[in-house]
Every structure is written in C-alpha cells, then in structure tokens.
Scaffold this motif. Sequence first.
Motif: not given
Length: 562
Positions: A225-233, A258-267, A306-313
């Motif tokens: 998701a992040l890699t695809g978002g980066a290419v779109m950007l 796109f960013f937070w769907f990965y970047s919060h689980p990235a933690v 759970l990490s995959l369903i918290v990004w919108a916070h």
Amino acid sequence: MTATNYDPRILKAPHPVPGAPDNWKRFFSFNTDAKVIGIQYIATSLFFLLVGGLLAMIVRGELITPPADLVDPTVYNGLYTMHGTVMLFLFLFPILNGFNNLLIPTMIGAPDMAFPKLNAAAFWLVPVFAVVLMGSFFAPGGPASSGWWSYPPMSLQNPLGHFINGEFLWILAVALSGISSIMGAVNFVTTIIRMRAPGMGFFKMPVFVWTAWAAQTIQLIGLPALTGGAVMLLFDLSFGTSFFRPEGGGDPVLFQHFFWFYSHPAVYVLVLPVFGIFSELFPVYARKPLFGYRFVAIASFGITFLSLIVWAHHMFYTGTPNWMRHIFMFTTMLIAVPTGVKVFAWLGTLWQGNLRLNTPMLFCLGGLFNFIFAGITGVMLATVPIDVHVGNTYFVVAHFHYVIFNTIGFGVFAGIYHWFPKFTGRMYYEGLGKVHFALTFIGATLNWLPLHWAGLLGMPRRVASYDPEFALWNVIASIGAFMLGVASIPFILNMVSSWARGPKAPANPWRAIGLEWLLPSPPPAENFEDDIPTVISEPYGYGLGHPLVEDEEFYVRRSQEA
C-alpha cells in the motif's frame, strides 16, 4: 547430559571456521551467506545511525534557542525530513533485517535462507536507495521538506519546475526501500515456514522467530500500500496525474490512508523483533524459563492482526466522522492487550530470577522501562479528545521517540551485544558497554522526557522557532541529544576494537539455550551442515532438566569440533 546445553567441554574457542575466512572482502561482495548479509545490513545501518544522529543534533542545535538562528527554515525542514527518513529506512529497518539474517536460520536449524540470491539482492538495494535518498538533499530546487510522511499537497509543490528535484528523489528512494523490504519479507516468511529443523514445530520455535514471522507478515500485507502510494505520488509530482491533486479531482487524504495503513503497522514491524530480543535475553540473564511462552508467541500475531486496523487514529483531525473515530479509538486501545501479555510475561520471567546485570541485560531492562512509559502515553493518544488536543505538538514527538529509540533502539543495542560473540568470534569489552548504556539511557531520558510537558503546554512540532516559554524544555532536550552523540563514541570503540583484537569467544559465553548456541563462534558457512539435530522441547528449559535436542551425542561431536 541435560538441557543446559553448556557442557564445559564446548566452551573453548573454536578453530578457524571453513567457509567463513577471517577477512573483510566477503562483506563487500555479492555474498549469499545469510550471516555475511546480516553483518552487511548491521554495519551499513550503524553507519546511517551516525548520519541520522548528526542530522538530529543539528536540529536540536537549532531548537536550543527560540529564534531560528542556526540554519535557514527551509533547510531546517529538509533536515528533519532527512533525519526521520534516514533513521527509519536506513537504520531501523535494515538493522532488524540484519538480525533476521543472522538469527532465523541459526535458530531454526536451516543452512541458509530459502532464496539466498534474492536475499543478497534485497541488501544491495539498500546502498542504492541510500545514495538516491542522500542525493535528494542536494538536488536542484532544494531538499525534500514535507516530513517523512510527505503529505500532499505540500509534497507536490515544485515552484522552480525541476523535473529531478529533492522530492522526486526522496519518493523514488522510499519506493526502492519498499521493494527491498518486500523481497526480504518473502524470504524470511518462506524460510520460517519451510526450513525448520526436524522436530521443530511452531511451538518449539524461539519467540524471536515468532516475532520476525509476525512482523514480516505485516510487511507483506501493508507495505504494498505504501509502495503503491509512493509511486502514485511520484506520478502526480512529475507526470501530471491527479491521484492526490484536488485541482485535478484527486483526494490528498487518500494518500494519508495509503501511508498510515502501512506506516502505523510499521512501528510493530520494528518493535515486534525487539520484543523477540527481550524474550530471548530475559530468560538467559534471569536463568529462568520464559513465563507463558505459548501466550507470548500467539500474542505476536494478535498484534499483527490489530495493527492492520488502527491506521485512522492518525487522521482524527482530517474530517474523520465520529463513528469511525470511535472504531479506531477502540482498536488502538485493544492492541494494548496482546502487548500487555508480553510485558507481564517478561516481568514474570524476571521475578525472583538470578539476574546478571551485564550490558545486554541493562539495555533490555532500560528498553522495557521505557516501553511501559511509551505504552501509557500511547493509550492517552489513542483517545480522540487527547489526540485532537496534542496531536500536532511535541507530545507526539516524545511518545514516538520513546517507542522508536528508547524501546526499539535499546533492544537493538541489547541484541548486538548479546550475539556479538556468536557471529564475530570475539568478546566485547564489558566496561565500555556499560558506559555506552549509562550515557544512552541518561541522554535519551533528557532528550525526550521534557518534550511531553512542552507538548502538553502547547508547543507545536515541525517548527524552527517557538515561544520563549518553551525554552527550558528545549535546552534540556538538546543537552540530551548531544549526550546521545557522545554515547556513540564508546560504542564505536567497543565494536571496532573488540572485533579486531578482542578476546576469543567460546561457543556459548552466556550459557544460553537455543540452536544457535550449539554452533561454533563464528558459525560455519552452512551452520549445522549435515549434522542437524532433532528438536524435542521448547527453547526455554532453564533449570527444568529437559534436553533441547534428541541426540545427546550431538554435544560430544560439537565439543570435539571445538
């Protein structure tokens, strides 16, 4: 012979290991040995820790006084953008991939990774995107200056019209980093599932392997998701598309999803392997079995889910409707349950243990203490009212660094000291290690603890100048940052001098249990080669008298080889 696995006969230093010559050339080649690749990852990432730390000290040098008087504000924005990106993509992710390469095959009895050439290619992408990323700071039109999250429309601004500009190169580097990490994740997960030693079922694997598996599963699900978002950007910035341009019908908030769907689980991609390091080291230095082994192992995948369903916070103040805020507030708080399982298991392991406070244990205890504090502030930030109030202040910066450095960084240092003898064949110097810990713990506390108060009082983040009422907190934080810079000196001296001429390491200096400690120091090229033992018990049998492997003569053969 019992499960203690540290018969004095195998504690002698081994002879030179065939297939692993004591020279430096193999570390600068396309080598497919996972142990060589692991050291390549770790050495490269430690270099970029120094680069990112230098950038941080320049930022803290600017913030030591309220006015912007050290660097130009535009340069300041580029500095903190580059600091965050270097620390995440060139220090933390690569160094944990280094641990994965060193430990996964040796812990599960595999000769190497499932795809050795893919493994080497994944590493050699790191210096490629490192050059691209560092080049972005000096590109025409100025450096990337929209933060490590690179939100549009700020990241889509190109007032000078340069096609190859800082933001272009920055996004390209992040995309290349994503490709490298996906390649690594495929390798790690395949190796864990398909290449375990005979008898090693899932509930006989060390917890580090569980946490690496859980973390790399997040990579496989979230990173595209992040890699695809980066290419779109990148296409929006340079090729005229409008995925995120509002004037062309795009939605800039979509990039945040796109960013937070990965970047919060990235933690959790980063912290889960550190949880594994804690779970490996606490039993060794407390001389007790890991409390609640199976629950600790399963909790790793509870965190993954759970990490995959918290990004919108991270998006509570971007027009998110209240019903969605409540859902993500609940899921964010819920992740404290599997995390708490691990914390209580570590405390249960330490309770009434025979603690040995050498350098790896000190870093583990410091990391655990800091993580508990970070968890408390994390639950605070999970609540909508508090997050909306302090979400754009230094309170978030302080919480984030308590996780990223005060927990993950401490765990990384603990792992380096603990496994240094195994993979270099040399012992580190304990005195220098303890000096490194003391300076790091004091410096990190001074750096980020005061920023909680500054944030609660309203100091905004991402600014080069601020109201003088926050000056005291920033002076203390800057002193801590400079102390962290000083802390790197004994660490570098220890690592370089120990590897060059430190005392020869025995096969098992810590009297630890686990397959990697049945190997010579350093291990041969294909680890166990044709002498792979059959595992018959859980990996934490300290004091229980259970044999780890079936063939007791295995220990005798290893002692004769040593």
